[in-house]
Design an enzyme around this catalytic site. Structure first.
Site, short mmCIF file in Angstrom:
data_model
loop_
_atom_site.label_atom_id
_atom_site.label_comp_id
_atom_site.label_asym_id
_atom_site.label_seq_id
_atom_site.Cartn_x
_atom_site.Cartn_y
_atom_site.Cartn_z
N PHE A 102 -3.71 5.39 2.90
CA PHE A 102 -4.67 5.15 3.98
C PHE A 102 -4.26 5.89 5.24
O PHE A 102 -5.12 6.30 6.04
CB PHE A 102 -4.80 3.65 4.26
CG PHE A 102 -5.82 3.34 5.32
CD1 PHE A 102 -7.18 3.40 5.03
CD2 PHE A 102 -5.43 2.98 6.60
CE1 PHE A 102 -8.13 3.12 6.00
CE2 PHE A 102 -6.37 2.70 7.58
CZ PHE A 102 -7.73 2.77 7.28
N CYS B 109 -12.04 -27.40 9.36
CA CYS B 109 -10.85 -26.59 9.09
C CYS B 109 -9.59 -27.41 9.32
O CYS B 109 -9.50 -28.18 10.28
CB CYS B 109 -10.85 -25.35 9.98
SG CYS B 109 -9.44 -24.25 9.74
N ASP C 38 -8.16 -7.24 1.04
CA ASP C 38 -7.23 -7.30 2.17
C ASP C 38 -7.93 -6.73 3.39
O ASP C 38 -8.84 -5.92 3.28
CB ASP C 38 -5.95 -6.50 1.89
CG ASP C 38 -6.15 -5.01 2.16
OD1 ASP C 38 -5.80 -4.55 3.25
OD2 ASP C 38 -6.69 -4.30 1.27
N CYS D 15 -6.49 -26.05 9.79
CA CYS D 15 -5.42 -25.27 10.40
C CYS D 15 -4.94 -25.96 11.68
O CYS D 15 -5.64 -26.82 12.24
CB CYS D 15 -5.90 -23.85 10.71
SG CYS D 15 -6.90 -23.70 12.21
N HIS E 234 -5.97 -19.46 12.43
CA HIS E 234 -7.27 -20.03 12.07
C HIS E 234 -8.11 -19.02 11.30
O HIS E 234 -8.75 -19.36 10.29
CB HIS E 234 -8.03 -20.48 13.32
CG HIS E 234 -9.48 -20.73 13.06
ND1 HIS E 234 -9.94 -21.87 12.44
CD2 HIS E 234 -10.58 -19.94 13.27
CE1 HIS E 234 -11.25 -21.79 12.29
NE2 HIS E 234 -11.67 -20.63 12.78
N CYS F 181 -7.27 -26.16 14.74
CA CYS F 181 -8.43 -27.06 14.65
C CYS F 181 -8.03 -28.53 14.60
O CYS F 181 -8.77 -29.40 15.07
CB CYS F 181 -9.26 -26.70 13.43
SG CYS F 181 -10.02 -25.06 13.52
N ASP G 97 0.86 -1.17 0.00
CA ASP G 97 0.00 0.00 0.00
C ASP G 97 0.90 1.23 0.00
O ASP G 97 2.02 1.20 0.50
CB ASP G 97 -0.90 -0.02 1.23
CG ASP G 97 -1.99 1.03 1.16
OD1 ASP G 97 -2.12 1.69 0.12
OD2 ASP G 97 -2.72 1.18 2.16
#
Length: 372
Positions: A96, A303, A265, A305, A334, A308, A92
């Site tokens: 912002f 999931c 994003d 990950c 996660h 999990c 970026d």
């Protein structure tokens, strides 16, 4: 080098899936990009990002300019080598921060004068300097320096911000000389439909490799975000990726994809994770709550990950209540995995021809609840 190939369309919505090619590899769209502001996604290693399915990471020009400085990054071989991430990257421009650090800056036609939040020194950021810093950092995609007005801005203030954004875009285009980087322009205009349309036409006229919709998620009602997306995407080139900046909830991403958006994003997954909140089935679960204390089931059985597959809700509850860093990392990871799986599921639904059946309620009943 920066071709965008559309592989499938939804016949009932504007949703499409495709592939955006970069020097560091392809990015399948629609795609969520985790935010690594300071060349790190907070609490997450690059290996964990890869395992989660991350394809592209975002960093911030303004903050990297403050620390460690773009020349330090360049001396390490560029941003990819500096952080050990070898996939596509986007930086970026710092536009912002014109909004988020509004109490620390002054805007004029030349650019923005910031007061550093780190040491109080004065920083003059012009479109040329923002572009040069990004060329030095070396990301695959770089953003034009723009003025992001707050939701509370008057129409006259937004008119001035659009005029500067378009003038600054021309200066960024003239300053950008790296052929191995794609410069994206940014559409502004606040919540004023005619200013949004004018900005879309002005930015599209530069014929850049991609275009972003900025100035959303700055305090406006969620339905205004949906309206902006519906109004602006049809005005943007169909053969270029469209990037909605700062949006990363499943509901808003689904509606945006249904209206032709490709990239997203947001800091949401790691910000929630650092506060012990997990994204599960379209809901936000505060793992500090006592109901998880003796719950030995996986956080989300669908999931893959580490949180999990290796641990229980009770263990995550224990880590969060104990303020252990591992807990914050696991929940953040996660949440990132959850959003990556969600955008991947949308892409698969577009390819299978089921997107309008699986995701149309998001568009019809905005804002909607989803139990994906």
């Amino acid at each position: 080098m920066f071709d965008f190939e559309i592989s499938a369309h939804c016949s009932n919505t504007q949703a499409r899936c495709g592939c955006f090619h970069t020097p560091h590899g392809p990015v399948q769209t629609p795609q969520f990009m985790p935010v690594g502001t300071l060349a790190t996604v907070k609490g997450i290693s690059t290996e964990q990002l890869i395992h989660a399915g991350t394809q592209m990471v975002l960093s911030n020009t303004y903050h990297l300019h403050l620390q460690p400085g773009e020349n330090i990054v360049a001396s390490a071989g560029g941003l990819h080598r500096f952080m050990g991430w070898h996939g596509p990257m986007l930086t970026d421009s710092g536009g912002f921060q014109v909004f988020s650090l509004g109490n620390l800056n002054t805007v004029d036609e030349r650019g923005v004068i910031f007061q550093s939040p780190r040491d109080g020194r004065t920083i003059h950021m012009t479109p040329e300097q923002a572009t040069t810093i990004q060329m030095t950092l070396g990301a695959d995609v770089v953003m034009a320096f723009d003025q992001c007005p707050p939701y509370s801005a008057t129409e006259n203030d937004v008119i001035d911000a659009c005029r500067r954004t378009h003038a600054w875009l021309e200066r960024c285009v003239n300053a950008h000389t790296r052929n191995d980087q794609a410069l994206f322009g940014i559409v502004q205009g606040g919540c004023f439909p005619h200013l949004r349309r004018d900005s879309a036409h002005a930015v599209a006229a530069f014929n850049l490799p991609g275009i972003a919709i900025g100035g959303v998620s700055v305090g406006e009602p969620v339905n205004d975000i949906h309206r902006i997306i519906r109004d602006i995407n049809p005005l943007l080139p169909i053969d270029r990726p469209r990037y909605l900046m700062g949006v990363g909830t499943p509901c808003e991403m689904a509606i945006a994809v249904a209206n032709g958006t490709d990239m997203f994003d947001c800091v949401l997954p790691t910000r929630l994770g650092r506060h012990g909140t997990a994204l599960v089935g379209g809901e936000r679960w505060n793992l500090r709550n006592a109901r998880f204390r003796n719950d030995h089931t996986p956080l989300d059985s669908s999931c893959s990950c580490p949180a999990c597959t290796n641990h229980s809700r009770a263990y995550l509850h224990h880590l969060i209540r104990s303020e252990e860093l591992l807990g914050l990392t696991l929940v953040s990871l996660h949440n990132i995995t959850h959003l990556l799986r969600f955008t991947s599921a949308m892409a698969q639904a577009i390819q299978d021809g089921s997107f309008s059946e699986d995701f149309a309620p998001w568009q019809r009943n905005s804002p909607a609840h989803h139990t994906w």
